[in-house]
Design a protein around this motif. Structure first.
Motif, short mmCIF file in Angstrom:
data_model
loop_
_atom_site.label_atom_id
_atom_site.label_comp_id
_atom_site.label_asym_id
_atom_site.label_seq_id
_atom_site.Cartn_x
_atom_site.Cartn_y
_atom_site.Cartn_z
N ASP A 5 0.64 -1.58 -0.04
CA ASP A 5 0.14 -0.16 0.12
C ASP A 5 0.54 1.17 -0.36
O ASP A 5 0.73 2.11 -0.77
CB ASP A 5 -0.76 -0.04 1.38
CG ASP A 5 -2.03 -1.11 0.93
OD1 ASP A 5 -2.68 -1.61 -0.01
OD2 ASP A 5 -2.71 -1.24 1.98
N VAL A 6 1.77 1.23 0.59
CA VAL A 6 3.14 2.89 0.77
C VAL A 6 3.32 2.40 -1.09
O VAL A 6 2.88 3.89 -0.75
CB VAL A 6 3.56 2.58 1.62
CG1 VAL A 6 4.80 3.49 2.13
CG2 VAL A 6 3.01 2.08 3.23
N ILE A 7 3.84 1.36 -1.22
CA ILE A 7 5.13 1.26 -2.53
C ILE A 7 3.57 1.62 -3.09
O ILE A 7 3.74 3.07 -4.48
CB ILE A 7 4.78 0.09 -2.50
CG1 ILE A 7 5.91 0.07 -2.46
CG2 ILE A 7 5.34 0.64 -4.73
CD1 ILE A 7 6.97 -1.25 -2.22
N GLU A 36 13.92 -6.32 -1.72
CA GLU A 36 12.37 -5.77 -3.35
C GLU A 36 12.13 -4.45 -2.82
O GLU A 36 11.12 -4.04 -4.25
CB GLU A 36 12.46 -6.85 -3.92
CG GLU A 36 11.10 -7.36 -3.02
CD GLU A 36 12.04 -8.78 -2.27
OE1 GLU A 36 11.53 -10.13 -2.34
OE2 GLU A 36 13.39 -8.63 -1.88
N GLN A 37 11.27 -4.59 -1.98
CA GLN A 37 10.26 -3.44 -1.60
C GLN A 37 10.51 -2.46 -1.07
O GLN A 37 10.17 -1.69 -1.63
CB GLN A 37 8.96 -4.07 -0.32
CG GLN A 37 8.22 -5.21 -0.40
CD GLN A 37 7.79 -5.52 0.30
OE1 GLN A 37 7.95 -6.41 1.74
NE2 GLN A 37 6.44 -6.37 0.39
N MET A 38 11.24 -2.20 -0.76
CA MET A 38 11.98 -0.90 -0.07
C MET A 38 12.80 -0.04 -1.58
O MET A 38 12.77 0.54 -1.81
CB MET A 38 13.02 -0.80 1.28
CG MET A 38 13.02 0.35 1.82
SD MET A 38 12.26 2.00 1.48
CE MET A 38 11.87 1.47 2.99
N ALA A 39 13.35 -1.26 -2.47
CA ALA A 39 14.33 -1.09 -3.05
C ALA A 39 12.81 0.13 -4.26
O ALA A 39 13.06 0.82 -5.37
CB ALA A 39 14.28 -1.81 -4.64
N ALA A 40 11.51 -0.66 -5.03
CA ALA A 40 10.72 -0.69 -5.35
C ALA A 40 9.95 0.93 -4.88
O ALA A 40 9.87 2.01 -5.61
CB ALA A 40 9.37 -0.86 -5.57
N LEU A 41 9.95 0.79 -3.50
CA LEU A 41 9.98 2.87 -3.57
C LEU A 41 10.47 3.18 -3.24
O LEU A 41 10.21 4.83 -3.39
CB LEU A 41 9.42 2.95 -1.23
CG LEU A 41 8.92 3.53 -0.93
CD1 LEU A 41 7.40 4.09 -1.13
CD2 LEU A 41 8.71 3.42 1.25
N ALA A 42 12.10 3.10 -3.05
CA ALA A 42 12.53 4.62 -3.20
C ALA A 42 12.88 4.64 -4.75
O ALA A 42 13.23 6.35 -4.85
CB ALA A 42 14.53 3.56 -2.90
N MET A 43 12.77 3.72 -5.93
CA MET A 43 12.37 4.69 -7.13
C MET A 43 11.47 5.02 -6.76
O MET A 43 11.37 6.18 -7.97
CB MET A 43 12.40 2.97 -8.42
CG MET A 43 12.30 3.33 -9.51
SD MET A 43 13.79 4.27 -10.34
CE MET A 43 15.22 2.79 -10.20
N ALA A 44 10.32 4.38 -6.43
CA ALA A 44 8.45 5.46 -7.01
C ALA A 44 9.36 6.88 -6.32
O ALA A 44 8.95 7.97 -6.55
CB ALA A 44 7.66 4.82 -5.74
N ILE A 45 9.90 7.07 -5.60
CA ILE A 45 10.57 8.48 -4.32
C ILE A 45 11.21 9.06 -5.36
O ILE A 45 10.92 10.25 -6.25
CB ILE A 45 10.91 8.50 -2.70
CG1 ILE A 45 10.38 7.73 -1.77
CG2 ILE A 45 11.47 9.84 -2.51
CD1 ILE A 45 10.79 7.12 -1.00
#
Length: 424
Positions: A5-7, A36-45
């Motif tokens: 949900d955060v991503i 891999e989830q934090m990587a996706a969030l970092a890319m979204a940021i």
């Protein structure tokens, strides 16, 4: 809360709530959120950014992941400096003892080099006996006694940042200004200092290549400091040519000692004094001229005490490279290009830097610059020296310098070092 949900929220350009930020940073630190989830969030940021409120909250969440240092009353105002990194950037070495000699206390928690930019701890470890790792109690005692300490970050300081920094490095998300700003500021706020001066660099040898991007980063970091009650100022400085004449660990220590003894290259002195002035303003010390203190040799006395307090011998000979070669001018003319990135990569290849965090560095390796931008040279005149303990590294260093050192007929002067200031 869940990571998906955060991503999705940041993917869809929504503003993350305080609760989402607090949860995801904490959960990632504890291993609940996968890499891999934090990587996706970092890319979204990276792609969609964060507003000032999100950045401030993200910074606070990273601070809250570990300890906040408390040095107690050391008898002086605490003020620190951080540089975004460059080539030949040894400014911390003369700056910390200079500001201490002027009456403030400097808790300078520093790092190691990676790639073409050098690390303060690597430089100081070329001094025989000097140790980087100190306990919080040792740091506080040295601040009270000497007024300055340069050491490694304590293991419990912003552990979320250490984990996220390593992830960003391998997922193409290093360039995100919200993540850069919160990474730097979370550690500096957790240090417990009263004031912070930032040296935000731009140019070929810097992380930010343009003044515009450097200003954006500076404004983001000053806003974070202000939001957290930390008096913060940023200077925008040029890193298109190396700072000083020495690039490499022991070479830069030797040049720093020259500056502390009242000599040294004009640009290193200029930036050291400029940053000292800003730090003293934030410390409330306005009746001391750091230029006069530097010229007097008082800062060198503090340097000797600071090095000795950490087990080093300030009078010991520094390591000398086993092999030195010159790069000479192929034609007569004016030195019109001395590219900081090219010089940094050459020094790295000679052994002064590392490609991975676990790599060792050579204390004596690096590049010594013999001429400056704008100087007239004759064909065959030495332009710089390549220092290394591994002669096989020299061809790679010479290759890195191709196009980075240029002699032509065009008149040229060194770029202006200080561009502007951003204040809270």
């Amino acid at each position: 809360m869940n990571a998906i949900d955060v991503i999705i929220a940041k993917r869809d350009r929504a503003r993350l709530t305080d609760e989402q930020i607090d949860w995801v940073v904490d959960a990632y630190t504890r291993g609940v959120v996968a890499d891999e989830q934090m990587a996706a969030l970092a890319m979204a940021i990276l792609l969609n950014g964060m507003d000032a409120g999100e950045i401030a909250r993200w910074t606070q969440a990273m601070i809250d992941s570990g300890d906040v240092l408390a040095f107690g009353d050391v008898g002086r105002p605490l003020v620190d400096k951080h540089s975004t990194g460059g080539v030949g950037d040894k400014i911390t070495l003369p700056l910390a003892p200079l500001v201490a000699a002027c009456g403030a206390a400097v808790p300078q928690l520093s790092g190691r080099g990676l790639g073409h930019t050098g690390g303060t701890l690597d430089k100081l470890e070329s001094i025989p006996g000097w140790r980087a790792s100190l306990s919080e109690e040792e740091i506080a005692a040295q601040l009270a006694d000497v007024g300055a300490v340069i050491c490694a970050t304590t293991p419990t300081l912003a552990p979320a940042d250490r984990k996220l920094y390593a992830l960003r490095d391998v997922t193409g998300t290093v360039e995100s200004i919200p993540l850069i700003a919160s990474s730097i500021m979370s550690k500096k706020i957790a240090e417990g200092t009263d004031g912070l001066v930032l040296d935000v660099k731009f140019g070929s040898g810097a992380f930010m290549k343009t003044p515009e991007r450097a200003r954006e980063l500076a404004e983001a970091m000053v806003a974070i400091g202000t939001a957290h009650g930390l008096a913060t100022t940023a200077l925008l400085t040029d890193m298109s040519v190396p700072l000083g004449r020495a690039v490499g660990n022991a070479l830069e220590v030797a040049e720093s000692v020259e500056v502390l003894r009242g000599g040294g290259p004009a640009d290193v002195v200029e930036l050291t004094v400029a940053l000292a002035r800003e730090m003293l303003v934030l410390a409330g010390i306005t009746d001391v001229d750091p230029a006069q203190v530097l010229a007097s040799g008082k800062a060198y006395e503090v340097w000797e005490r600071m090095i000795a307090a950490q087990g080093g011998d300030p009078g010991a000979p520094l390591p000398v490279a086993a092999h030195v070669e010159e790069l000479v001018a192929e034609r007569s003319g004016v030195l019109t290009r001395l590219d900081a990135y090219a010089i940094g990569v050459a020094s790295w290849r000679l052994g002064a830097g590392r490609a991975r965090k676990e790599d060792a560095v050579q204390a004596a390796a690096g590049v010594r610059l013999l001429v400056d931008v704008g100087d007239e040279v004759e064909a065959g005149h030495p332009l710089l020296e390549l220092h290394t303990d591994t002669p096989d590294a020299v061809p790679g260093a010479r290759a890195a310098l191709n196009g980075g050192v240029l002699v032509s007929d065009e008149p040229m002067s060194r770029p202006t070092l200080l561009l502007d200031a951003v204040r809270g």
